[in-house]
Design a protein around this motif. Sequence first.
Motif, PDB file in Angstrom:
ATOM      1  N   MET A  72      62.247 -68.246 -51.746  1.00 42.94           N
ATOM      2  CA  MET A  72      61.021 -68.306 -50.959  1.00 42.94           C
ATOM      3  C   MET A  72      61.321 -67.865 -49.539  1.00 42.94           C
ATOM      4  N   ILE A  73      60.437 -67.036 -48.980  1.00 37.99           N
ATOM      5  CA  ILE A  73      60.546 -66.685 -47.572  1.00 37.99           C
ATOM      6  C   ILE A  73      59.252 -67.091 -46.872  1.00 37.99           C
ATOM      7  N   GLY A  74      59.381 -67.466 -45.617  1.00 36.50           N
ATOM      8  CA  GLY A  74      58.227 -67.924 -44.857  1.00 36.50           C
ATOM      9  C   GLY A  74      57.715 -66.845 -43.919  1.00 36.50           C
ATOM     10  N   LEU A  75      56.393 -66.743 -43.801  1.00 30.76           N
ATOM     11  CA  LEU A  75      55.767 -65.829 -42.847  1.00 30.76           C
ATOM     12  C   LEU A  75      54.933 -66.660 -41.880  1.00 30.76           C
ATOM     13  N   LEU A  76      55.386 -66.740 -40.644  1.00 32.36           N
ATOM     14  CA  LEU A  76      54.665 -67.458 -39.595  1.00 32.36           C
ATOM     15  C   LEU A  76      53.879 -66.432 -38.787  1.00 32.36           C
ATOM     16  N   THR A  77      52.554 -66.543 -38.805  1.00 26.88           N
ATOM     17  CA  THR A  77      51.706 -65.586 -38.107  1.00 26.88           C
ATOM     18  C   THR A  77      51.069 -66.244 -36.887  1.00 26.88           C
ATOM     19  N   GLU A  78      50.769 -65.429 -35.891  1.00 29.97           N
ATOM     20  CA  GLU A  78      50.156 -65.924 -34.668  1.00 29.97           C
ATOM     21  C   GLU A  78      48.715 -65.418 -34.616  1.00 29.97           C
ATOM     22  N   GLU A  79      47.820 -66.170 -35.257  1.00 29.73           N
ATOM     23  CA  GLU A  79      46.410 -65.797 -35.382  1.00 29.73           C
ATOM     24  C   GLU A  79      46.216 -64.437 -36.023  1.00 29.73           C
ATOM     25  N   ALA A 130      63.204 -72.592 -47.192  1.00 35.44           N
ATOM     26  CA  ALA A 130      62.967 -71.145 -47.172  1.00 35.44           C
ATOM     27  C   ALA A 130      64.283 -70.413 -46.935  1.00 35.44           C
ATOM     28  N   ASP A 131      64.502 -69.324 -47.665  1.00 30.29           N
ATOM     29  CA  ASP A 131      65.736 -68.560 -47.515  1.00 30.29           C
ATOM     30  C   ASP A 131      65.748 -67.731 -46.239  1.00 30.29           C
ATOM     31  N   GLY A 132      64.567 -67.429 -45.714  1.00 30.44           N
ATOM     32  CA  GLY A 132      64.458 -66.643 -44.490  1.00 30.44           C
ATOM     33  C   GLY A 132      63.053 -66.756 -43.931  1.00 30.44           C
ATOM     34  N   ILE A 133      62.871 -66.334 -42.681  1.00 30.42           N
ATOM     35  CA  ILE A 133      61.583 -66.490 -42.005  1.00 30.42           C
ATOM     36  C   ILE A 133      61.204 -65.205 -41.274  1.00 30.42           C
ATOM     37  N   ILE A 134      59.927 -64.837 -41.394  1.00 27.66           N
ATOM     38  CA  ILE A 134      59.354 -63.721 -40.644  1.00 27.66           C
ATOM     39  C   ILE A 134      58.373 -64.305 -39.637  1.00 27.66           C
ATOM     40  N   TYR A 135      58.482 -63.872 -38.374  1.00 23.25           N
ATOM     41  CA  TYR A 135      57.525 -64.319 -37.357  1.00 23.25           C
ATOM     42  C   TYR A 135      56.759 -63.102 -36.852  1.00 23.25           C
ATOM     43  N   ALA A 136      55.436 -63.104 -37.039  1.00 22.03           N
ATOM     44  CA  ALA A 136      54.581 -61.998 -36.614  1.00 22.03           C
ATOM     45  C   ALA A 136      53.752 -62.431 -35.420  1.00 22.03           C
ATOM     46  N   THR A 137      53.866 -61.688 -34.331  1.00 23.35           N
ATOM     47  CA  THR A 137      53.170 -62.037 -33.101  1.00 23.35           C
ATOM     48  C   THR A 137      52.100 -60.995 -32.783  1.00 23.35           C
ATOM     49  N   VAL A 138      51.172 -61.339 -31.909  1.00 21.46           N
ATOM     50  CA  VAL A 138      50.058 -60.456 -31.585  1.00 21.46           C
ATOM     51  C   VAL A 138      50.339 -59.609 -30.353  1.00 21.46           C
ATOM     52  N   TYR A 139      50.609 -60.259 -29.221  1.00 19.44           N
ATOM     53  CA  TYR A 139      50.647 -59.544 -27.952  1.00 19.44           C
ATOM     54  C   TYR A 139      52.022 -59.423 -27.312  1.00 19.44           C
ATOM     55  N   HIS A 140      52.971 -60.258 -27.693  1.00 22.34           N
ATOM     56  CA  HIS A 140      54.213 -60.342 -26.934  1.00 22.34           C
ATOM     57  C   HIS A 140      55.097 -59.112 -27.090  1.00 22.34           C
ATOM     58  N   ASP A 141      55.671 -58.701 -25.985  1.00 25.22           N
ATOM     59  CA  ASP A 141      56.643 -57.617 -25.990  1.00 25.22           C
ATOM     60  C   ASP A 141      58.026 -58.182 -26.310  1.00 25.22           C
ATOM     61  N   VAL A 142      58.364 -59.274 -25.628  1.00 28.64           N
ATOM     62  CA  VAL A 142      59.654 -59.941 -25.810  1.00 28.64           C
ATOM     63  C   VAL A 142      59.393 -61.443 -25.949  1.00 28.64           C
ATOM     64  N   ILE A 143      60.062 -62.082 -26.885  1.00 32.54           N
ATOM     65  CA  ILE A 143      59.913 -63.530 -27.048  1.00 32.54           C
ATOM     66  C   ILE A 143      61.266 -64.217 -26.972  1.00 32.54           C
ATOM     67  N   SER A 144      61.224 -65.523 -26.765  1.00 27.38           N
ATOM     68  CA  SER A 144      62.433 -66.343 -26.737  1.00 27.38           C
ATOM     69  C   SER A 144      62.394 -67.288 -27.930  1.00 27.38           C
ATOM     70  N   PRO A 145      62.963 -66.889 -29.063  1.00 32.10           N
ATOM     71  CA  PRO A 145      62.894 -67.725 -30.270  1.00 32.10           C
ATOM     72  C   PRO A 145      63.664 -69.025 -30.102  1.00 32.10           C
ATOM     73  N   PRO A 146      63.186 -70.112 -30.696  1.00 32.80           N
ATOM     74  CA  PRO A 146      63.948 -71.360 -30.665  1.00 32.80           C
ATOM     75  C   PRO A 146      65.197 -71.240 -31.522  1.00 32.80           C
TER      76      PRO A 146
END
Length: 353
Positions: A72-79, A130-146
């Motif tokens: 299973m992989i997770g997809l975290l979306t930002e709206e 989850a074996d891995g995670i995808i994070y999809a963002t809307v506006y950010h150019d650069v992010i600081s992942p936890p």
Amino acid sequence: MTGSRVSEKTNGIRDVAARAGVSQTTVSHVLNETPHTRVSEETAARVRAAAEELGYRPNRLARGLRTHASDMIGLLTEEIATTPHAGRIILGAQEEASRRNLTLAIINSELNPDPEVDSTQIQAFLDRQADGIIYATVYHDVISPPENLRVRPAVLIGARDEAGLIPAVLPDERGGAASVVDMLVARGHRRIAFAASADDVPATRGRLRGYVDAMTRAGLSTDGLIASGGSDARGGYTATLELLDREPTAVFCYNDRMAMGAYRAAADRGLRIPTDLSVVGFDDQAPLPESLFPALTTVALPHYEMGAWAVAALAESIQGKQDGSLLAAHPTVLNCPLVERESVAPPRERAGA
């Protein structure tokens, strides 16, 4: 004896091995996609065909207990799930996950103006193994992942990791914008205006840079040919009215919604599209481009392709077939293709010219 029970034989890994003429170990390696194993593509195809003929599927639960993999992989979306076009990201991710026999779990989070990503929802995927995670963002150019986004393999869509440790895939906004100018120049346009967005987001900066790059490369001036407005039809209307005072032969709009406003501005000035004025948008946000009359020439964002790429890259990293750190060092940029419809024509000869 009052009755009898007929048991239907269930084919197992031994049957698949016998049908394919290989060992049970080889069958296990092929069907579980075990990394770092030497099985020829011909043998792998024979094993998969035998499994299909016999209706055999690996016991994923048992495999998970052995390997600590959940598939299973997770997809975290930002709206993203609620925006008009980004369902294509989810579709691309789902279809690629299905092709790889993976389960895709989705969490839709609120739009976060802070480049610091919330770790709570990431932890929810980790808690579910989850074996891995995808994070999809809307506006950010650069992010600081936890830190917990780095516990398992991860991929970013639409943003880059500040530390350069997580692979990312981005649309080529700059190249897409430049391709619009190149196309208009090839059609004979020299006074090409840009109706820019007033929103300070990466897409605004990328598309403006692409426009200026291509105009400069073509030896054309941008002086007085850039106006900004809100990234909606009203903003496109006001920006285009301002630009029409400078007599452009074409108006390139930041997005399709602004282009819709440009159509109204042209009509109010008695101009016909594309006879008197060519108009081009960006996003290819269905159903808008084909609903306009004439149908709008625009640039498509590769949402489906980004979703599929993210799943493929993540799966390869999970299986040890690809070094994620190499991908992280240089974010992958996908082409934004030009979609030509009916809103562009060569410029008309002006009276007295």
